[in-house]
Design a protein around this motif. Structure first.
Motif, PDB file in Angstrom:
ATOM      1  N   ALA A 205       0.811  -1.216   0.000  1.00  0.00           N
ATOM      2  CA  ALA A 205       0.000   0.000   0.000  1.00  0.00           C
ATOM      3  C   ALA A 205       0.847   1.270   0.000  1.00  0.00           C
ATOM      4  CB  ALA A 205      -0.942   0.001   1.203  1.00  0.00           C
ATOM      5  N   LEU A 206       2.027   1.234   0.642  1.00  0.00           N
ATOM      6  CA  LEU A 206       2.900   2.404   0.698  1.00  0.00           C
ATOM      7  C   LEU A 206       4.060   2.295  -0.289  1.00  0.00           C
ATOM      8  CD1 LEU A 206       1.232   2.876   3.299  1.00  0.00           C
ATOM      9  CD2 LEU A 206       3.317   3.793   4.321  1.00  0.00           C
ATOM     10  N   ASN A 207       4.033   1.253  -1.117  1.00  0.00           N
ATOM     11  CA  ASN A 207       5.076   1.051  -2.123  1.00  0.00           C
ATOM     12  C   ASN A 207       6.470   1.030  -1.487  1.00  0.00           C
ATOM     13  OD1 ASN A 207       5.838   0.527  -4.784  1.00  0.00           O
ATOM     14  ND2 ASN A 207       6.215   2.688  -5.234  1.00  0.00           N
ATOM     15  N   ILE A 208       6.596   0.277  -0.392  1.00  0.00           N
ATOM     16  CA  ILE A 208       7.890   0.074   0.256  1.00  0.00           C
ATOM     17  C   ILE A 208       8.625  -1.002  -0.540  1.00  0.00           C
ATOM     18  CG2 ILE A 208       9.087  -0.618   2.363  1.00  0.00           C
ATOM     19  CD1 ILE A 208       7.599   2.034   2.619  1.00  0.00           C
ATOM     20  N   LEU A 209       9.743  -0.665  -1.131  1.00  0.00           N
ATOM     21  CA  LEU A 209      10.448  -1.544  -2.054  1.00  0.00           C
ATOM     22  C   LEU A 209      11.660  -2.208  -1.392  1.00  0.00           C
ATOM     23  CD1 LEU A 209      10.380   0.919  -5.082  1.00  0.00           C
ATOM     24  CD2 LEU A 209       8.722  -0.868  -4.538  1.00  0.00           C
ATOM     25  N   ARG A 210      12.179  -3.221  -2.042  1.00  0.00           N
ATOM     26  CA  ARG A 210      13.357  -3.937  -1.527  1.00  0.00           C
ATOM     27  C   ARG A 210      14.557  -3.001  -1.406  1.00  0.00           C
ATOM     28  NH1 ARG A 210      16.335  -6.564   1.050  1.00  0.00           N
ATOM     29  NH2 ARG A 210      17.067  -8.695   0.747  1.00  0.00           N
ATOM     30  N   CYS A 211      14.625  -2.002  -2.270  1.00  0.00           N
ATOM     31  CA  CYS A 211      15.766  -1.083  -2.267  1.00  0.00           C
ATOM     32  C   CYS A 211      15.787  -0.171  -1.043  1.00  0.00           C
ATOM     33  CB  CYS A 211      15.785  -0.237  -3.539  1.00  0.00           C
ATOM     34  SG  CYS A 211      14.343   0.825  -3.738  1.00  0.00           S
ATOM     35  N   PHE A 212      14.717  -0.185  -0.239  1.00  0.00           N
ATOM     36  CA  PHE A 212      14.690   0.628   0.979  1.00  0.00           C
ATOM     37  C   PHE A 212      15.512  -0.019   2.096  1.00  0.00           C
ATOM     38  CE2 PHE A 212      11.506   4.087   0.646  1.00  0.00           C
ATOM     39  CZ  PHE A 212      11.172   3.904  -0.690  1.00  0.00           C
ATOM     40  N   ASP A 213      15.914  -1.256   1.893  1.00  0.00           N
ATOM     41  CA  ASP A 213      16.718  -1.954   2.895  1.00  0.00           C
ATOM     42  C   ASP A 213      18.009  -1.185   3.186  1.00  0.00           C
ATOM     43  OD1 ASP A 213      17.253  -4.311   4.540  1.00  0.00           O
ATOM     44  OD2 ASP A 213      18.833  -4.764   3.100  1.00  0.00           O
ATOM     45  N   ARG A 214      18.323  -1.045   4.493  1.00  0.00           N
ATOM     46  CA  ARG A 214      19.536  -0.387   4.995  1.00  0.00           C
ATOM     47  C   ARG A 214      19.490   1.140   4.894  1.00  0.00           C
ATOM     48  NH1 ARG A 214      24.455  -4.328   2.741  1.00  0.00           N
ATOM     49  NH2 ARG A 214      23.288  -6.292   2.948  1.00  0.00           N
ATOM     50  N   ARG A 215      18.343   1.708   4.556  1.00  0.00           N
ATOM     51  CA  ARG A 215      18.230   3.156   4.535  1.00  0.00           C
ATOM     52  C   ARG A 215      17.839   3.664   5.930  1.00  0.00           C
ATOM     53  NH1 ARG A 215      15.292   4.086  -1.313  1.00  0.00           N
ATOM     54  NH2 ARG A 215      14.826   6.128  -0.442  1.00  0.00           N
ATOM     55  N   ASP A 216      18.115   4.941   6.179  1.00  0.00           N
ATOM     56  CA  ASP A 216      17.937   5.530   7.509  1.00  0.00           C
ATOM     57  C   ASP A 216      16.579   6.208   7.616  1.00  0.00           C
ATOM     58  OD1 ASP A 216      18.209   6.640   9.986  1.00  0.00           O
ATOM     59  OD2 ASP A 216      19.815   8.018   9.462  1.00  0.00           O
ATOM     60  N   LEU A 217      15.724   5.674   8.477  1.00  0.00           N
ATOM     61  CA  LEU A 217      14.380   6.224   8.639  1.00  0.00           C
ATOM     62  C   LEU A 217      14.410   7.623   9.245  1.00  0.00           C
ATOM     63  CD1 LEU A 217      11.461   5.327   8.082  1.00  0.00           C
ATOM     64  CD2 LEU A 217      11.347   4.426  10.401  1.00  0.00           C
TER      65      LEU A 217
END
Length: 305
Positions: A205-217
Protein backbone atom coordinates in the motif's frame (compact mmCIF):
# COMPACT_ATOMS: atom_id res chain seq x y z
CA UNK A 1 29.37 37.60 -65.32
CA UNK A 2 31.25 39.39 -62.55
CA UNK A 3 28.45 41.93 -62.35
CA UNK A 4 25.88 39.17 -61.86
CA UNK A 5 27.92 37.69 -59.00
CA UNK A 6 28.12 41.08 -57.31
CA UNK A 7 24.32 41.47 -57.59
CA UNK A 8 23.73 37.99 -56.09
CA UNK A 9 26.10 38.68 -53.19
CA UNK A 10 24.38 41.97 -52.52
CA UNK A 11 20.98 40.27 -52.59
CA UNK A 12 22.15 37.55 -50.18
CA UNK A 13 23.51 40.18 -47.81
CA UNK A 14 20.16 41.97 -47.86
CA UNK A 15 18.15 38.81 -47.20
CA UNK A 16 20.42 37.43 -44.41
CA UNK A 17 19.38 39.97 -41.76
CA UNK A 18 15.73 39.23 -42.50
CA UNK A 19 16.33 35.47 -42.13
CA UNK A 20 18.32 36.06 -38.94
CA UNK A 21 15.52 38.17 -37.56
CA UNK A 22 12.98 35.53 -38.54
CA UNK A 23 15.09 32.84 -36.89
CA UNK A 24 15.37 34.89 -33.71
CA UNK A 25 11.62 35.52 -33.68
CA UNK A 26 10.95 31.82 -34.17
CA UNK A 27 13.39 30.97 -31.37
CA UNK A 28 11.73 33.53 -29.06
CA UNK A 29 8.30 32.09 -29.81
CA UNK A 30 9.58 28.56 -29.10
CA UNK A 31 11.12 29.67 -25.81
CA UNK A 32 7.89 31.46 -24.86
CA UNK A 33 5.86 28.33 -25.61
CA UNK A 34 8.22 26.24 -23.51
CA UNK A 35 7.97 28.71 -20.64
CA UNK A 36 4.18 28.72 -20.87
CA UNK A 37 4.11 24.91 -20.89
CA UNK A 38 6.35 24.79 -17.80
CA UNK A 39 4.12 27.30 -16.04
CA UNK A 40 1.05 25.21 -16.86
CA UNK A 41 2.72 22.03 -15.56
CA UNK A 42 3.86 23.82 -12.42
CA UNK A 43 0.36 25.17 -11.94
CA UNK A 44 -1.09 21.67 -12.33
CA UNK A 45 1.34 20.31 -9.73
CA UNK A 46 0.41 23.10 -7.32
CA UNK A 47 -3.28 22.48 -7.88
CA UNK A 48 -2.82 18.74 -7.30
CA UNK A 49 -0.90 19.46 -4.11
CA UNK A 50 -3.61 21.83 -2.91
CA UNK A 51 -6.31 19.24 -3.64
CA UNK A 52 -4.37 16.58 -1.69
CA UNK A 53 -3.82 18.99 1.19
CA UNK A 54 -7.51 19.85 1.33
CA UNK A 55 -8.44 16.18 1.13
CA UNK A 56 -6.37 15.27 4.18
CA UNK A 57 -8.22 15.66 7.48
CA UNK A 58 -5.14 14.80 9.53
CA UNK A 59 -2.40 16.91 7.94
CA UNK A 60 -2.57 20.44 6.61
CA UNK A 61 1.13 21.17 6.01
CA UNK A 62 3.93 19.38 4.20
CA UNK A 63 6.77 20.40 6.52
CA UNK A 64 8.73 17.98 8.68
CA UNK A 65 8.19 19.59 12.06
CA UNK A 66 6.73 16.35 13.45
CA UNK A 67 9.47 14.09 12.07
CA UNK A 68 11.14 11.72 14.54
CA UNK A 69 14.93 11.69 14.66
CA UNK A 70 17.71 9.37 15.77
CA UNK A 71 17.03 9.79 19.49
CA UNK A 72 13.58 8.23 19.15
CA UNK A 73 14.88 5.00 17.60
CA UNK A 74 17.75 4.61 20.04
CA UNK A 75 15.85 2.63 22.71
CA UNK A 76 15.46 -1.06 23.63
CA UNK A 77 13.57 -3.21 21.16
CA UNK A 78 10.43 -3.88 23.23
CA UNK A 79 10.25 -0.25 24.30
CA UNK A 80 10.55 0.90 20.67
CA UNK A 81 7.89 -1.59 19.53
CA UNK A 82 5.43 0.00 21.97
CA UNK A 83 6.57 3.55 21.19
CA UNK A 84 5.82 3.00 17.48
CA UNK A 85 2.11 2.59 18.25
CA UNK A 86 0.27 5.78 17.33
CA UNK A 87 3.16 7.16 15.27
CA UNK A 88 2.70 7.92 11.57
CA UNK A 89 4.66 6.29 8.76
CA UNK A 90 5.04 8.60 5.74
CA UNK A 91 5.94 7.56 2.20
CA UNK A 92 6.67 10.27 -0.39
CA UNK A 93 6.22 8.92 -3.91
CA UNK A 94 8.21 9.98 -6.99
CA UNK A 95 5.46 12.39 -8.09
CA UNK A 96 5.41 14.13 -4.70
CA UNK A 97 2.30 12.37 -3.41
CA UNK A 98 2.55 11.58 0.31
CA UNK A 99 0.94 8.49 1.79
CA UNK A 100 0.41 8.30 5.56
CA UNK A 101 -0.63 5.56 7.94
CA UNK A 102 -0.78 5.37 11.74
CA UNK A 103 1.05 2.36 13.20
CA UNK A 104 -1.35 0.19 15.21
CA UNK A 105 0.53 -3.13 15.48
CA UNK A 106 4.19 -4.16 15.85
CA UNK A 107 6.37 -7.12 16.82
CA UNK A 108 9.71 -7.04 18.65
CA UNK A 109 12.60 -9.33 17.64
CA UNK A 110 15.42 -9.04 20.13
CA UNK A 111 18.23 -10.81 18.28
CA UNK A 112 20.84 -12.79 20.18
CA UNK A 113 18.98 -15.31 22.33
CA UNK A 114 15.64 -14.70 20.55
CA UNK A 115 15.35 -17.90 18.51
CA UNK A 116 12.59 -16.42 16.34
CA UNK A 117 14.77 -13.53 15.19
CA UNK A 118 16.66 -13.49 11.88
CA UNK A 119 19.71 -12.54 13.93
CA UNK A 120 19.37 -15.33 16.52
CA UNK A 121 22.69 -16.28 18.07
CA UNK A 122 24.25 -13.11 16.71
CA UNK A 123 24.23 -14.56 13.19
CA UNK A 124 24.94 -11.84 10.64
CA UNK A 125 24.25 -12.40 6.95
CA UNK A 126 23.94 -10.37 3.77
CA UNK A 127 20.16 -10.35 4.24
CA UNK A 128 19.96 -9.22 7.87
CA UNK A 129 22.82 -6.69 7.88
CA UNK A 130 20.37 -3.83 8.57
CA UNK A 131 19.50 -5.39 11.95
CA UNK A 132 23.08 -4.73 13.10
CA UNK A 133 23.20 -1.16 11.83
CA UNK A 134 22.38 1.94 13.87
CA UNK A 135 18.90 2.32 15.41
CA UNK A 136 16.40 3.60 12.86
CA UNK A 137 17.82 1.59 9.95
CA UNK A 138 15.16 0.06 7.69
CA UNK A 139 15.27 -3.71 7.25
CA UNK A 140 13.21 -4.96 4.30
CA UNK A 141 13.15 -8.68 3.55
CA UNK A 142 11.07 -10.91 1.24
CA UNK A 143 8.75 -13.71 2.37
CA UNK A 144 7.37 -16.48 0.15
CA UNK A 145 9.55 -15.05 -2.61
CA UNK A 146 7.06 -12.34 -3.59
CA UNK A 147 6.02 -10.29 -0.54
CA UNK A 148 8.01 -7.83 1.57
CA UNK A 149 8.08 -6.94 5.27
CA UNK A 150 9.42 -3.73 6.79
CA UNK A 151 11.36 -3.64 10.05
CA UNK A 152 13.28 -0.94 11.90
CA UNK A 153 16.45 -1.59 13.90
CA UNK A 154 16.54 -0.64 17.57
CA UNK A 155 19.05 -0.45 20.37
CA UNK A 156 20.68 -3.84 20.87
CA UNK A 157 22.82 -6.08 18.67
CA UNK A 158 20.67 -7.51 15.88
CA UNK A 159 17.37 -6.24 17.34
CA UNK A 160 14.56 -4.85 15.19
CA UNK A 161 10.83 -4.11 15.22
CA UNK A 162 8.46 -5.45 12.57
CA UNK A 163 5.72 -3.04 11.45
CA UNK A 164 2.59 -5.20 11.16
CA UNK A 165 -0.39 -2.92 10.55
CA UNK A 166 -1.30 0.67 9.77
CA UNK A 167 -4.44 2.77 9.87
CA UNK A 168 -4.59 4.62 6.51
CA UNK A 169 -4.73 8.39 7.04
CA UNK A 170 -3.82 10.01 3.73
CA UNK A 171 -3.62 8.84 0.12
CA UNK A 172 -6.10 5.97 0.37
CA UNK A 173 -6.98 6.08 -3.38
CA UNK A 174 -3.30 5.61 -4.27
CA UNK A 175 -2.93 2.86 -1.67
CA UNK A 176 -5.94 1.09 -3.14
CA UNK A 177 -4.43 1.23 -6.64
CA UNK A 178 -1.11 -0.13 -5.40
CA UNK A 179 -2.86 -2.99 -3.61
CA UNK A 180 -5.10 -3.72 -6.59
CA UNK A 181 -2.05 -4.12 -8.83
CA UNK A 182 -1.05 -7.20 -6.79
CA UNK A 183 -4.54 -8.74 -6.64
CA UNK A 184 -6.55 -10.82 -9.10
CA UNK A 185 -8.45 -8.95 -11.76
CA UNK A 186 -12.08 -8.44 -10.80
CA UNK A 187 -11.44 -8.81 -7.06
CA UNK A 188 -13.72 -6.78 -4.81
CA UNK A 189 -12.65 -3.29 -3.78
CA UNK A 190 -10.82 -3.21 -0.47
CA UNK A 191 -12.17 -1.32 2.50
CA UNK A 192 -9.92 1.31 4.06
CA UNK A 193 -9.24 -0.86 7.10
CA UNK A 194 -8.05 -3.66 4.79
CA UNK A 195 -5.44 -1.62 2.94
CA UNK A 196 -2.59 -1.95 5.46
CA UNK A 197 -3.73 -4.58 8.00
CA UNK A 198 -0.74 -6.88 7.62
CA UNK A 199 3.05 -6.55 7.23
CA UNK A 200 3.10 -7.31 3.50
CA UNK A 201 -0.08 -5.36 2.83
CA UNK A 202 1.37 -2.17 4.29
CA UNK A 203 4.49 -2.57 2.13
CA UNK A 204 2.30 -2.89 -0.95
CA UNK A 205 0.00 0.00 0.00
CA UNK A 206 2.90 2.40 0.70
CA UNK A 207 5.08 1.05 -2.12
CA UNK A 208 7.89 0.07 0.26
CA UNK A 209 10.45 -1.54 -2.05
CA UNK A 210 13.36 -3.94 -1.53
CA UNK A 211 15.77 -1.08 -2.27
CA UNK A 212 14.69 0.63 0.98
CA UNK A 213 16.72 -1.95 2.90
CA UNK A 214 19.54 -0.39 4.99
CA UNK A 215 18.23 3.16 4.54
CA UNK A 216 17.94 5.53 7.51
CA UNK A 217 14.38 6.22 8.64
CA UNK A 218 15.62 9.29 10.54
CA UNK A 219 17.01 11.07 7.47
CA UNK A 220 15.56 9.48 4.31
CA UNK A 221 13.65 11.76 1.93
CA UNK A 222 11.21 9.12 0.68
CA UNK A 223 10.09 7.47 3.91
CA UNK A 224 10.09 8.65 7.51
CA UNK A 225 8.21 8.60 10.82
CA UNK A 226 6.19 11.41 12.40
CA UNK A 227 4.37 12.16 15.61
CA UNK A 228 0.64 12.33 15.04
CA UNK A 229 -0.37 15.98 15.56
CA UNK A 230 -3.86 14.94 16.64
CA UNK A 231 -3.12 12.36 19.33
CA UNK A 232 -0.40 11.74 21.89
CA UNK A 233 1.55 8.55 22.65
CA UNK A 234 -0.44 5.37 23.13
CA UNK A 235 -1.45 4.82 26.75
CA UNK A 236 -0.12 1.67 28.44
CA UNK A 237 -3.65 0.48 29.25
CA UNK A 238 -4.54 0.64 25.54
CA UNK A 239 -1.66 -1.63 24.46
CA UNK A 240 -2.24 -5.38 24.18
CA UNK A 241 0.73 -7.72 24.52
CA UNK A 242 0.28 -11.03 22.70
CA UNK A 243 2.41 -13.82 21.17
CA UNK A 244 4.00 -13.07 17.83
CA UNK A 245 2.51 -14.53 14.65
CA UNK A 246 3.91 -17.08 12.20
CA UNK A 247 6.76 -18.37 14.37
CA UNK A 248 5.09 -21.46 15.88
CA UNK A 249 8.09 -23.66 15.06
CA UNK A 250 10.31 -21.78 17.52
CA UNK A 251 8.94 -23.43 20.66
CA UNK A 252 8.89 -21.31 23.79
CA UNK A 253 9.96 -18.24 21.86
CA UNK A 254 6.69 -18.38 19.94
CA UNK A 255 4.89 -17.79 23.23
CA UNK A 256 6.74 -14.60 24.15
CA UNK A 257 4.17 -11.75 24.32
CA UNK A 258 6.16 -9.44 22.09
CA UNK A 259 3.44 -8.49 19.63
CA UNK A 260 1.86 -5.18 20.57
CA UNK A 261 -1.31 -3.61 19.24
CA UNK A 262 -3.89 -0.96 20.08
CA UNK A 263 -6.85 -2.59 21.79
CA UNK A 264 -10.08 -2.45 19.78
CA UNK A 265 -8.53 -0.90 16.68
CA UNK A 266 -10.21 -2.17 13.47
CA UNK A 267 -6.94 -2.21 11.47
CA UNK A 268 -5.16 -4.76 13.69
CA UNK A 269 -4.28 -7.85 11.63
CA UNK A 270 -5.08 -10.53 14.24
CA UNK A 271 -6.96 -9.99 17.50
CA UNK A 272 -6.01 -12.14 20.51
CA UNK A 273 -9.10 -12.37 22.72
CA UNK A 274 -7.32 -14.16 25.55
CA UNK A 275 -4.58 -11.54 25.73
CA UNK A 276 -7.22 -8.81 25.73
CA UNK A 277 -9.14 -10.47 28.57
CA UNK A 278 -5.97 -10.74 30.63
CA UNK A 279 -5.04 -7.16 29.88
CA UNK A 280 -8.47 -5.84 30.82
CA UNK A 281 -8.48 -7.95 33.97
CA UNK A 282 -5.03 -6.69 34.93
CA UNK A 283 -6.03 -3.08 34.29
CA UNK A 284 -9.14 -3.53 36.43
CA UNK A 285 -7.11 -4.87 39.37
CA UNK A 286 -4.46 -2.15 39.02
CA UNK A 287 -7.13 0.53 39.04
CA UNK A 288 -8.70 -0.65 42.31
CA UNK A 289 -8.24 1.61 45.33
CA UNK A 290 -8.67 0.68 48.99
CA UNK A 291 -12.37 1.52 49.00
CA UNK A 292 -12.91 -1.01 46.19
CA UNK A 293 -11.32 -3.95 48.08
CA UNK A 294 -14.00 -6.29 49.53
CA UNK A 295 -14.31 -6.41 53.32
CA UNK A 296 -13.50 -10.15 53.39
CA UNK A 297 -10.08 -9.66 51.75
CA UNK A 298 -9.11 -7.03 54.31
CA UNK A 299 -10.29 -8.94 57.40
CA UNK A 300 -8.96 -12.44 56.76
CA UNK A 301 -9.49 -13.60 60.37
CA UNK A 302 -13.09 -12.52 60.69
CA UNK A 303 -15.66 -15.28 60.21
CA UNK A 304 -19.01 -14.26 58.87
CA UNK A 305 -22.09 -16.15 59.98
Amino acid sequence: MAGRKRKMLALAAAVAPEQSTSTRNHSNRTELNRSTTKQKKHSKCENALNVETERSHYFTTNDLQHRLGEDFFNQPCISLAKAFLGKVLVRRCADGTELRGRIVETEAYLGGEDKASHSAGGKRTERNTAMFMKPGTIYVYPIYGIYLCMNVSSEGEGAAVLLRSLEPLQGQPVMRELRAARRKEGARQLKNKELCNGPSKLCQALNILRCFDRRDLASDTEVWLERDPDIGPAKPQDIISAPRIGIESHGEWAKKPWRFYLCGHPCVSVVNKEAERQSLSGNAINNLDSSDVPFETEQHNVKRP
